[in-house]
Design a protein around this motif. Sequence first.
Motif, PDB file in Angstrom:
ATOM      1  N   PHE A 174      39.101  32.964  35.828  1.00 16.24           N
ATOM      2  CA  PHE A 174      39.000  33.673  34.553  1.00 16.24           C
ATOM      3  C   PHE A 174      39.919  34.889  34.492  1.00 16.24           C
ATOM      4  CE2 PHE A 174      35.071  31.385  35.263  1.00 16.24           C
ATOM      5  CZ  PHE A 174      34.954  30.671  34.091  1.00 16.24           C
ATOM      6  N   GLY A 175      41.065  34.808  35.168  1.00 16.21           N
ATOM      7  CA  GLY A 175      42.080  35.833  34.997  1.00 16.21           C
ATOM      8  C   GLY A 175      41.832  37.139  35.715  1.00 16.21           C
ATOM      9  N   GLY A 176      40.820  37.226  36.553  1.00 16.88           N
ATOM     10  CA  GLY A 176      40.614  38.424  37.357  1.00 16.88           C
ATOM     11  C   GLY A 176      40.620  39.697  36.531  1.00 16.88           C
ATOM     12  N   TYR A 177      41.500  40.635  36.920  1.00 13.02           N
ATOM     13  CA  TYR A 177      41.548  41.930  36.236  1.00 13.02           C
ATOM     14  C   TYR A 177      42.406  41.902  34.991  1.00 13.02           C
ATOM     15  CZ  TYR A 177      45.784  42.019  39.055  1.00 13.02           C
ATOM     16  OH  TYR A 177      46.961  41.689  39.636  1.00 13.02           O
ATOM     17  N   LEU A 178      42.916  40.711  34.601  1.00 11.38           N
ATOM     18  CA  LEU A 178      43.820  40.664  33.453  1.00 11.38           C
ATOM     19  C   LEU A 178      43.035  40.771  32.148  1.00 11.38           C
ATOM     20  CD1 LEU A 178      46.226  37.841  34.582  1.00 11.38           C
ATOM     21  CD2 LEU A 178      46.567  40.276  34.703  1.00 11.38           C
ATOM     22  N   GLY A 179      43.687  41.387  31.167  1.00 14.57           N
ATOM     23  CA  GLY A 179      43.092  41.542  29.852  1.00 14.57           C
ATOM     24  C   GLY A 179      44.074  42.292  28.982  1.00 14.57           C
ATOM     25  N   PRO A 180      43.735  42.539  27.717  1.00 13.60           N
ATOM     26  CA  PRO A 180      44.671  43.266  26.852  1.00 13.60           C
ATOM     27  C   PRO A 180      44.959  44.677  27.385  1.00 13.60           C
ATOM     28  CG  PRO A 180      42.661  42.634  25.658  1.00 13.60           C
ATOM     29  CD  PRO A 180      42.550  42.065  27.016  1.00 13.60           C
ATOM     30  N   PHE A 181      46.182  45.115  27.228  1.00 11.13           N
ATOM     31  CA  PHE A 181      46.658  46.475  27.569  1.00 11.13           C
ATOM     32  C   PHE A 181      46.591  46.774  29.065  1.00 11.13           C
ATOM     33  CE2 PHE A 181      44.656  46.872  23.300  1.00 11.13           C
ATOM     34  CZ  PHE A 181      45.845  46.918  22.600  1.00 11.13           C
ATOM     35  N   ILE A 182      46.457  45.743  29.921  1.00  6.23           N
ATOM     36  CA  ILE A 182      46.339  46.021  31.345  1.00  6.23           C
ATOM     37  C   ILE A 182      47.629  46.621  31.887  1.00  6.23           C
ATOM     38  CG2 ILE A 182      46.958  43.654  31.994  1.00  6.23           C
ATOM     39  CD1 ILE A 182      44.468  45.752  33.899  1.00  6.23           C
ATOM     40  N   GLY A 183      48.786  46.235  31.280  1.00  6.86           N
ATOM     41  CA  GLY A 183      50.062  46.753  31.754  1.00  6.86           C
ATOM     42  C   GLY A 183      50.169  48.250  31.535  1.00  6.86           C
ATOM     43  N   ARG A 184      49.623  48.736  30.398  1.00 10.84           N
ATOM     44  CA  ARG A 184      49.765  50.152  30.097  1.00 10.84           C
ATOM     45  C   ARG A 184      48.705  50.990  30.807  1.00 10.84           C
ATOM     46  NH1 ARG A 184      49.767  51.260  24.068  1.00 10.84           N
ATOM     47  NH2 ARG A 184      50.707  49.192  24.098  1.00 10.84           N
ATOM     48  N   PHE A 185      47.455  50.483  30.859  1.00  8.22           N
ATOM     49  CA  PHE A 185      46.378  51.252  31.482  1.00  8.22           C
ATOM     50  C   PHE A 185      45.818  50.466  32.669  1.00  8.22           C
ATOM     51  CE2 PHE A 185      46.159  51.971  26.862  1.00  8.22           C
ATOM     52  CZ  PHE A 185      46.547  53.289  26.839  1.00  8.22           C
ATOM     53  N   PRO A 186      46.383  50.663  33.871  1.00 13.64           N
ATOM     54  CA  PRO A 186      45.904  49.875  35.022  1.00 13.64           C
ATOM     55  C   PRO A 186      44.444  50.116  35.348  1.00 13.64           C
ATOM     56  CG  PRO A 186      47.488  51.551  35.701  1.00 13.64           C
ATOM     57  CD  PRO A 186      47.493  51.544  34.225  1.00 13.64           C
ATOM     58  N   TRP A 187      43.871  51.247  34.883  1.00 13.72           N
ATOM     59  CA  TRP A 187      42.456  51.514  35.176  1.00 13.72           C
ATOM     60  C   TRP A 187      41.529  50.552  34.450  1.00 13.72           C
ATOM     61  CZ3 TRP A 187      40.339  53.528  39.065  1.00 13.72           C
ATOM     62  CH2 TRP A 187      40.959  54.571  39.748  1.00 13.72           C
ATOM     63  N   LEU A 188      42.077  49.814  33.450  1.00  9.70           N
ATOM     64  CA  LEU A 188      41.227  48.861  32.743  1.00  9.70           C
ATOM     65  C   LEU A 188      40.856  47.675  33.627  1.00  9.70           C
ATOM     66  CD1 LEU A 188      42.712  48.732  29.149  1.00  9.70           C
ATOM     67  CD2 LEU A 188      40.426  49.420  29.810  1.00  9.70           C
ATOM     68  N   GLY A 189      41.635  47.438  34.712  1.00 13.25           N
ATOM     69  CA  GLY A 189      41.399  46.280  35.576  1.00 13.25           C
ATOM     70  C   GLY A 189      39.955  46.154  36.041  1.00 13.25           C
ATOM     71  N   PRO A 190      39.414  47.168  36.758  1.00 13.47           N
ATOM     72  CA  PRO A 190      38.021  47.072  37.212  1.00 13.47           C
ATOM     73  C   PRO A 190      37.039  46.881  36.062  1.00 13.47           C
ATOM     74  CG  PRO A 190      39.130  48.903  38.291  1.00 13.47           C
ATOM     75  CD  PRO A 190      40.085  48.370  37.280  1.00 13.47           C
ATOM     76  N   VAL A 191      37.367  47.469  34.888  1.00  8.46           N
ATOM     77  CA  VAL A 191      36.466  47.324  33.740  1.00  8.46           C
ATOM     78  C   VAL A 191      36.417  45.873  33.290  1.00  8.46           C
ATOM     79  CG1 VAL A 191      35.994  48.088  31.401  1.00  8.46           C
ATOM     80  CG2 VAL A 191      36.971  49.674  33.056  1.00  8.46           C
ATOM     81  N   TYR A 192      37.604  45.238  33.213  1.00  6.23           N
ATOM     82  CA  TYR A 192      37.627  43.820  32.825  1.00  6.23           C
ATOM     83  C   TYR A 192      36.874  42.962  33.831  1.00  6.23           C
ATOM     84  CZ  TYR A 192      41.089  44.772  29.224  1.00  6.23           C
ATOM     85  OH  TYR A 192      41.721  45.238  28.129  1.00  6.23           O
ATOM     86  N   VAL A 193      37.100  43.247  35.140  1.00  4.36           N
ATOM     87  CA  VAL A 193      36.391  42.474  36.173  1.00  4.36           C
ATOM     88  C   VAL A 193      34.888  42.623  35.970  1.00  4.36           C
ATOM     89  CG1 VAL A 193      35.939  42.254  38.636  1.00  4.36           C
ATOM     90  CG2 VAL A 193      38.257  42.648  37.841  1.00  4.36           C
ATOM     91  N   LEU A 194      34.440  43.886  35.749  1.00  7.48           N
ATOM     92  CA  LEU A 194      33.005  44.123  35.583  1.00  7.48           C
ATOM     93  C   LEU A 194      32.464  43.346  34.394  1.00  7.48           C
ATOM     94  CD1 LEU A 194      30.571  45.851  36.577  1.00  7.48           C
ATOM     95  CD2 LEU A 194      31.102  47.382  34.700  1.00  7.48           C
ATOM     96  N   GLY A 195      33.177  43.399  33.260  1.00  8.13           N
ATOM     97  CA  GLY A 195      32.700  42.701  32.068  1.00  8.13           C
ATOM     98  C   GLY A 195      32.564  41.211  32.306  1.00  8.13           C
ATOM     99  N   LYS A 196      33.599  40.602  32.917  1.00  7.22           N
ATOM    100  CA  LYS A 196      33.564  39.159  33.158  1.00  7.22           C
ATOM    101  C   LYS A 196      32.457  38.808  34.147  1.00  7.22           C
ATOM    102  CE  LYS A 196      38.510  38.772  32.337  1.00  7.22           C
ATOM    103  NZ  LYS A 196      39.812  38.680  32.989  1.00  7.22           N
ATOM    104  N   VAL A 197      32.272  39.677  35.182  1.00  8.90           N
ATOM    105  CA  VAL A 197      31.244  39.397  36.185  1.00  8.90           C
ATOM    106  C   VAL A 197      29.859  39.446  35.558  1.00  8.90           C
ATOM    107  CG1 VAL A 197      30.108  40.396  38.197  1.00  8.90           C
ATOM    108  CG2 VAL A 197      32.554  40.063  38.205  1.00  8.90           C
TER     109      VAL A 197
END
Lengths: 371, 174
Positions: free
Chosen positions: A262-285
């Motif tokens: 499911f794309g791991g830490y990938l999501g919209p705007f991940i390139g600009r704000f790398p801190w979003l990575g853990p947030v996306y992981v948490l949401g998907k988990v």
Amino acid sequence: MIDLALVLEWVIKSLVVIFMLLGGFAYLTWFERRILARMQTRVGPNRAGWQGLLQPVADAVKLVFKEELIPARADKVIFVLAPILTVVPATVLAVVIPFGTQVILFGRQVNLAVADINVGILFLMAVASVAVYGIVLAGWSSNNKFALMGGMRSTAQMISYELALGLSFVLVALMADSLQLSEIVEAQRTMWFVVLQPVGAIVFLIVTLAEVNRAPFDMPEAEQELAAGFHSEYSGMKFALFFMAEYQKMIVISIIAVTLFFGGYLGPFIGRFPWLGPVYVLGKVVALLFGMVWIRATLPRIRYDRLMDLGWKVLLPLVLGLVLITATGILLADEFGNSLVWSIPVVSILAGFLTVGLVDRSLRRKFNALR
Amino acid sequence: MTAEQIIQQILFFISAALTLGSAVMVVATRKLIQAALWLIVSLFGVAVLYALLDASFLVVVQVVVYIGAIAILFIFAVMLTQRDQRDKGPQLNKSWVLAALVGLATFGGLTFLVSSWTGFGAAAAPIPAGTVDMVADLGTALVSVDQYVLPFEVASVLLLAALIGAIYVAYNRK
């Protein structure tokens, strides 16, 4: 030369992962009890703190102060060792998982993964296979026939489903052309692997339920038949460790599923704000964990012989077929143009339907023979 | 010697002592299940040695195959046999002197052979980071015609034959 700051970085990252899993475990129990209660039109724990948020704290205090019993004829060393051997692999699994790309923290480039090793997927396989020991030894050392039977069942179950688990790892490794988890996530920049491997993702989710002994595959701890199975004789903190290992494994296996399909830490705007990575992981988990609780509330426990049949006669052949389909699809895409990569999902969905049809036919035959 | 090499040396000695010590315990302990557990410790020590050699693929394969599959089968077999598996007989038989002599001679011979090699005692050259993908190299070596494709295929045919044989033995013809 070994960089002191680097060592410090590792220590801090490891501690963050350990405490993340501990807190996750505590609040996953609360999450599960509340959701289950909602689904069964009950209320669930809501007394301790706002919405029952302090319930895990109360449970922990209770378990710490409970009396610890060691059965008289138990093998004491192994009896004490078993819960530890169950918890450690559940925690160690999380170290290879990337939670994001790189962030700047206190003027340092920090990778959001503890150890992004080049054989990440295989490391997951290795640690998952070690995780069996705790349960087997707990069952054996208790000197209790129900505990022993629970231990035997879970060993047989986990070894059987490990084959299908390993082969579904192969699917992802083939697609990503790498065993390193960060590269697997990066390979999903254009498209999540669940789109290209829908059947593989479903098989992976079923197999992981069996690997963590969750409903409907919780035969090793079937209360009605085994009086709680391998942890019958455990009490107090030792029991809590088994409980902790089970919930930590749920979390970690969901993180692995997210990373692989499911794309791991990938999501919209991940390139600009790398801190979003853990947030996306948490949401998907959290979404996947909700699915696990939902399944527990919905499906009855599957009979033991059916469980083994499902692992060996249905999932293993299916996932072997998927490996063949994926390899052929990748070869075709390399030879005749990239659009042929879509042959993988099409053929694998056909294979999935074929499998479901065959299972349905065999069950119908058995049913008709009984009538 | 840099600090990194010293740490590597220390780790090597710890893991070597762990491997050998637990290997001795496998044959010295009288309880069958504890022998199996010491064997796991010994296999784990070997995995650490591979890790010190930067052979990451071998590390995980060692753990998956030996600790995760073979040793768990041992434990499974021990659990299915009787409860009290204490071995009460003597642990040495008459020919232990001869066996010890043969063991020492083999060790001495191997030490002599290795010490006559030119690279003996030299520090291992570090593998340049990021230039070689060792896992990919291993994979291509196993399937390329001028390298190891024949042993690889022979081993897989052997395993397949063992699988079919096991099914044939276990199959209950109704």
